[in-house]
Scaffold this motif. Structure first.
Motif, PDB file in Angstrom:
ATOM      1  N   THR A 121       0.673  -1.117   0.202  1.00  0.00           N
ATOM      2  CA  THR A 121       0.027   0.183  -0.046  1.00  0.00           C
ATOM      3  C   THR A 121       0.666   1.305  -0.108  1.00  0.00           C
ATOM      4  O   THR A 121       2.056   1.227   0.233  1.00  0.00           O
ATOM      5  CB  THR A 121      -0.983  -0.129   1.077  1.00  0.00           C
ATOM      6  OG1 THR A 121      -0.131   0.291   2.525  1.00  0.00           O
ATOM      7  CG2 THR A 121      -1.775  -1.232   1.400  1.00  0.00           C
ATOM      8  N   PRO A 122       0.194   2.458  -0.351  1.00  0.00           N
ATOM      9  CA  PRO A 122       1.023   3.742  -0.202  1.00  0.00           C
ATOM     10  C   PRO A 122       1.666   4.083   0.965  1.00  0.00           C
ATOM     11  O   PRO A 122       0.983   3.813   1.887  1.00  0.00           O
ATOM     12  CB  PRO A 122       0.100   4.727  -0.710  1.00  0.00           C
ATOM     13  CG  PRO A 122      -1.005   4.113  -1.507  1.00  0.00           C
ATOM     14  CD  PRO A 122      -1.243   2.790  -0.860  1.00  0.00           C
ATOM     15  N   ILE A 123       2.936   4.520   1.076  1.00  0.00           N
ATOM     16  CA  ILE A 123       3.571   4.848   2.212  1.00  0.00           C
ATOM     17  C   ILE A 123       4.348   6.155   1.914  1.00  0.00           C
ATOM     18  O   ILE A 123       4.530   6.721   0.867  1.00  0.00           O
ATOM     19  CB  ILE A 123       4.605   3.854   2.680  1.00  0.00           C
ATOM     20  CG1 ILE A 123       5.734   3.438   1.404  1.00  0.00           C
ATOM     21  CG2 ILE A 123       4.001   2.394   3.031  1.00  0.00           C
ATOM     22  CD1 ILE A 123       6.973   4.216   1.646  1.00  0.00           C
ATOM     23  N   PHE A 124       4.737   6.838   3.125  1.00  0.00           N
ATOM     24  CA  PHE A 124       5.684   8.020   3.109  1.00  0.00           C
ATOM     25  C   PHE A 124       6.318   8.004   4.404  1.00  0.00           C
ATOM     26  O   PHE A 124       6.023   7.332   5.146  1.00  0.00           O
ATOM     27  CB  PHE A 124       5.140   9.401   2.626  1.00  0.00           C
ATOM     28  CG  PHE A 124       4.054  10.037   3.665  1.00  0.00           C
ATOM     29  CD1 PHE A 124       4.509  10.330   4.731  1.00  0.00           C
ATOM     30  CD2 PHE A 124       2.876   9.845   3.208  1.00  0.00           C
ATOM     31  CE1 PHE A 124       3.206  11.021   5.477  1.00  0.00           C
ATOM     32  CE2 PHE A 124       1.719  10.585   4.036  1.00  0.00           C
ATOM     33  CZ  PHE A 124       2.068  10.856   5.184  1.00  0.00           C
ATOM     34  N   PHE A 125       7.505   8.665   4.353  1.00  0.00           N
ATOM     35  CA  PHE A 125       8.271   8.877   5.565  1.00  0.00           C
ATOM     36  C   PHE A 125       8.250  10.406   6.106  1.00  0.00           C
ATOM     37  O   PHE A 125       8.246  11.367   5.212  1.00  0.00           O
ATOM     38  CB  PHE A 125       9.664   8.274   5.256  1.00  0.00           C
ATOM     39  CG  PHE A 125       9.703   7.028   5.334  1.00  0.00           C
ATOM     40  CD1 PHE A 125       9.787   6.381   4.157  1.00  0.00           C
ATOM     41  CD2 PHE A 125       9.856   6.251   6.688  1.00  0.00           C
ATOM     42  CE1 PHE A 125       9.838   4.817   4.043  1.00  0.00           C
ATOM     43  CE2 PHE A 125      10.292   4.845   6.454  1.00  0.00           C
ATOM     44  CZ  PHE A 125      10.082   4.153   5.135  1.00  0.00           C
ATOM     45  N   LEU A 126       8.182  10.557   7.422  1.00  0.00           N
ATOM     46  CA  LEU A 126       8.452  11.934   8.187  1.00  0.00           C
ATOM     47  C   LEU A 126       9.780  11.965   8.558  1.00  0.00           C
ATOM     48  O   LEU A 126      10.215  10.942   9.316  1.00  0.00           O
ATOM     49  CB  LEU A 126       7.241  12.109   9.297  1.00  0.00           C
ATOM     50  CG  LEU A 126       5.886  11.962   8.737  1.00  0.00           C
ATOM     51  CD1 LEU A 126       4.829  11.794   9.899  1.00  0.00           C
ATOM     52  CD2 LEU A 126       5.528  12.841   7.586  1.00  0.00           C
ATOM     53  N   HIS A 127      10.216  13.238   8.402  1.00  0.00           N
ATOM     54  CA  HIS A 127      11.686  13.551   8.903  1.00  0.00           C
ATOM     55  C   HIS A 127      11.821  13.245  10.551  1.00  0.00           C
ATOM     56  O   HIS A 127      11.055  13.850  10.910  1.00  0.00           O
ATOM     57  CB  HIS A 127      12.386  14.871   8.489  1.00  0.00           C
ATOM     58  CG  HIS A 127      13.905  14.917   8.393  1.00  0.00           C
ATOM     59  ND1 HIS A 127      14.479  14.836   9.451  1.00  0.00           N
ATOM     60  CD2 HIS A 127      14.516  14.884   7.299  1.00  0.00           C
ATOM     61  CE1 HIS A 127      15.684  14.818   9.043  1.00  0.00           C
ATOM     62  NE2 HIS A 127      15.766  14.925   7.890  1.00  0.00           N
ATOM     63  N   PRO A 128      12.973  12.535  10.974  1.00  0.00           N
ATOM     64  CA  PRO A 128      13.159  12.148  12.288  1.00  0.00           C
ATOM     65  C   PRO A 128      13.273  13.629  13.111  1.00  0.00           C
ATOM     66  O   PRO A 128      12.656  13.529  14.052  1.00  0.00           O
ATOM     67  CB  PRO A 128      14.231  11.320  12.350  1.00  0.00           C
ATOM     68  CG  PRO A 128      14.976  11.213  10.774  1.00  0.00           C
ATOM     69  CD  PRO A 128      13.931  11.803   9.982  1.00  0.00           C
ATOM     70  N   ARG A 129      13.904  14.587  12.370  1.00  0.00           N
ATOM     71  CA  ARG A 129      14.090  15.718  13.128  1.00  0.00           C
ATOM     72  C   ARG A 129      12.824  16.678  13.568  1.00  0.00           C
ATOM     73  O   ARG A 129      12.537  17.214  14.422  1.00  0.00           O
ATOM     74  CB  ARG A 129      15.004  16.761  12.502  1.00  0.00           C
ATOM     75  CG  ARG A 129      16.615  16.324  12.644  1.00  0.00           C
ATOM     76  CD  ARG A 129      17.325  17.552  12.288  1.00  0.00           C
ATOM     77  NE  ARG A 129      18.643  17.077  11.688  1.00  0.00           N
ATOM     78  CZ  ARG A 129      18.914  17.660  10.015  1.00  0.00           C
ATOM     79  NH1 ARG A 129      18.176  18.476   9.651  1.00  0.00           N
ATOM     80  NH2 ARG A 129      20.067  16.960   9.668  1.00  0.00           N
ATOM     81  N   ASP A 130      11.862  16.103  12.487  1.00  0.00           N
ATOM     82  CA  ASP A 130      10.489  16.663  13.011  1.00  0.00           C
ATOM     83  C   ASP A 130       9.655  15.869  13.713  1.00  0.00           C
ATOM     84  O   ASP A 130       8.404  16.336  14.290  1.00  0.00           O
ATOM     85  CB  ASP A 130       9.688  17.237  11.786  1.00  0.00           C
ATOM     86  CG  ASP A 130      10.474  18.272  10.865  1.00  0.00           C
ATOM     87  OD1 ASP A 130      11.350  18.908  11.299  1.00  0.00           O
ATOM     88  OD2 ASP A 130      10.164  17.870   9.606  1.00  0.00           O
ATOM     89  N   MET A 131       9.886  14.465  14.192  1.00  0.00           N
ATOM     90  CA  MET A 131       9.147  13.834  15.054  1.00  0.00           C
ATOM     91  C   MET A 131      10.039  13.172  16.288  1.00  0.00           C
ATOM     92  O   MET A 131       9.840  12.211  16.401  1.00  0.00           O
ATOM     93  CB  MET A 131       9.248  12.556  14.023  1.00  0.00           C
ATOM     94  CG  MET A 131       8.295  12.762  12.466  1.00  0.00           C
ATOM     95  SD  MET A 131       6.604  13.359  13.007  1.00  0.00           S
ATOM     96  CE  MET A 131       5.836  11.740  13.570  1.00  0.00           C
ATOM     97  N   GLY A 132      10.357  14.250  16.756  1.00  0.00           N
ATOM     98  CA  GLY A 132      11.141  13.881  18.205  1.00  0.00           C
ATOM     99  C   GLY A 132      12.303  12.849  17.892  1.00  0.00           C
ATOM    100  O   GLY A 132      12.808  12.143  18.832  1.00  0.00           O
ATOM    101  N   GLY A 133      12.821  12.845  16.970  1.00  0.00           N
ATOM    102  CA  GLY A 133      14.081  11.803  16.619  1.00  0.00           C
ATOM    103  C   GLY A 133      13.710  10.651  16.205  1.00  0.00           C
ATOM    104  O   GLY A 133      14.555   9.656  16.113  1.00  0.00           O
ATOM    105  N   VAL A 134      12.362  10.310  15.857  1.00  0.00           N
ATOM    106  CA  VAL A 134      12.061   9.182  15.358  1.00  0.00           C
ATOM    107  C   VAL A 134      11.358   8.987  13.890  1.00  0.00           C
ATOM    108  O   VAL A 134      10.669   9.871  13.534  1.00  0.00           O
ATOM    109  CB  VAL A 134      10.763   8.627  16.100  1.00  0.00           C
ATOM    110  CG1 VAL A 134      10.329   7.075  15.814  1.00  0.00           C
ATOM    111  CG2 VAL A 134      11.049   8.505  17.729  1.00  0.00           C
ATOM    112  N   LEU A 135      12.284   8.342  13.254  1.00  0.00           N
ATOM    113  CA  LEU A 135      12.005   8.373  11.749  1.00  0.00           C
ATOM    114  C   LEU A 135      10.642   7.689  11.687  1.00  0.00           C
ATOM    115  O   LEU A 135      10.728   6.394  12.239  1.00  0.00           O
ATOM    116  CB  LEU A 135      13.022   7.420  10.915  1.00  0.00           C
ATOM    117  CG  LEU A 135      12.829   7.313   9.332  1.00  0.00           C
ATOM    118  CD1 LEU A 135      12.720   8.426   8.563  1.00  0.00           C
ATOM    119  CD2 LEU A 135      13.805   6.390   8.727  1.00  0.00           C
ATOM    120  N   THR A 136       9.617   8.063  11.114  1.00  0.00           N
ATOM    121  CA  THR A 136       8.431   7.579  11.278  1.00  0.00           C
ATOM    122  C   THR A 136       7.865   7.347   9.731  1.00  0.00           C
ATOM    123  O   THR A 136       7.761   8.328   8.858  1.00  0.00           O
ATOM    124  CB  THR A 136       7.521   8.781  11.772  1.00  0.00           C
ATOM    125  OG1 THR A 136       8.043   8.825  13.346  1.00  0.00           O
ATOM    126  CG2 THR A 136       6.001   7.996  11.877  1.00  0.00           C
TER     127      THR A 136
END
Ligand SMILES: CC[C@H](C(=O)O)C(=O)SCCNC(=O)CCNC(=O)[C@H](O)C(C)(C)COP(=O)(O)OP(=O)(O)OC[C@H]1O[C@@H](n2cnc3c(N)ncnc32)[C@H](O)[C@@H]1OP(=O)(O)O
Ligand SMILES: [Co+2]
Length: 146
Positions: A121-136
């Motif tokens: 299914t479709p996915i994308f990633f959110l930058h870890p620096r904007d996510m409390g250090g967690v690659l999401t």
């Protein structure tokens, strides 16, 4: 945007073969999938499913990922963490485009356009620096699982 369940925890490894032995022999995992290549995403993948507690919920999943090709996005991570390590977490959402607009409106860097992930299914990633250090990773819930 309706945030859904934690779909998987991504664990980077220099060797999926060695990681499978660890999850089978040390962790006692009994549901280990066949590794498969995702050339478009630069990784070899293997799913390790851990059963739900009796009578409740869904299985949880470890997604083992090994670099595939020179341009693999996890090579830099493994250079810093040669033995591998916890790499990302992935949550499900009902609509990937609604989710993308939601995070962009909140100033969270979306890395690239939605593309097909390891669950089809479709996915994308959110930058870890904007996510409390967690690659999401955000993935659209597979049809039939809604
Ligand atoms: C899609 C198939 C499959 C699926 O489930 O469907 C997968 O999950 S495949 C997973 C592999 N693919 C990806 O990870 C794609 C998204 N990742 C990226 O675009 C990059 O890895 C990126 C941008 C997160 C980092 O790029 P790179 O490592 O080349 O850059 P830096 O080393 O400069 O890192 C920048 C900054 O981020 C921190 N960082 C890097 N990786 C991680 C991580 N896994 N978890 C947390 N933080 C991470 C790094 O330490 C730098 O932070 P700084 O404060 O600047 O030191
Ligand atoms: Co993933």
């Amino acid at each position: 945007m309706n945030l859904g369940r934690l779909n998987h925890v991504g664990v980077a490894t220099p060797s999926i073969a060695e990681a499978i032995s660890f999850w089978r022999d040390v962790m006692g995992a009994t549901s280990i999938g066949e590794p498969f290549d995702l050339p478009a995403q630069g990784v070899k993948v293997c799913f390790v499913d851990t059963p739900p507690s009796t009578g409740s919920g869904q299985a949880t999943q470890i997604e083992l990922i090994e670099p595939l090709g020179d341009a693999s996005p996890i090579r830099a991570f493994l250079k810093k963490n040669p033995a591998g390590g916890q790499h990302h977490v992935c949550y499900e959402v009902p609509d990937i485009h609604v989710a993308k607009a939601w995070f962009e409106a909140r100033g969270v860097r979306v890395l690239g356009e939605p593309r097909t992930g390891a669950h089809g299914t479709p996915i994308f990633f959110l930058h870890p620096r904007d996510m409390g250090g967690v690659l999401t990773e955000i993935m659209e819930t597979p049809r039939g699982n809604h």
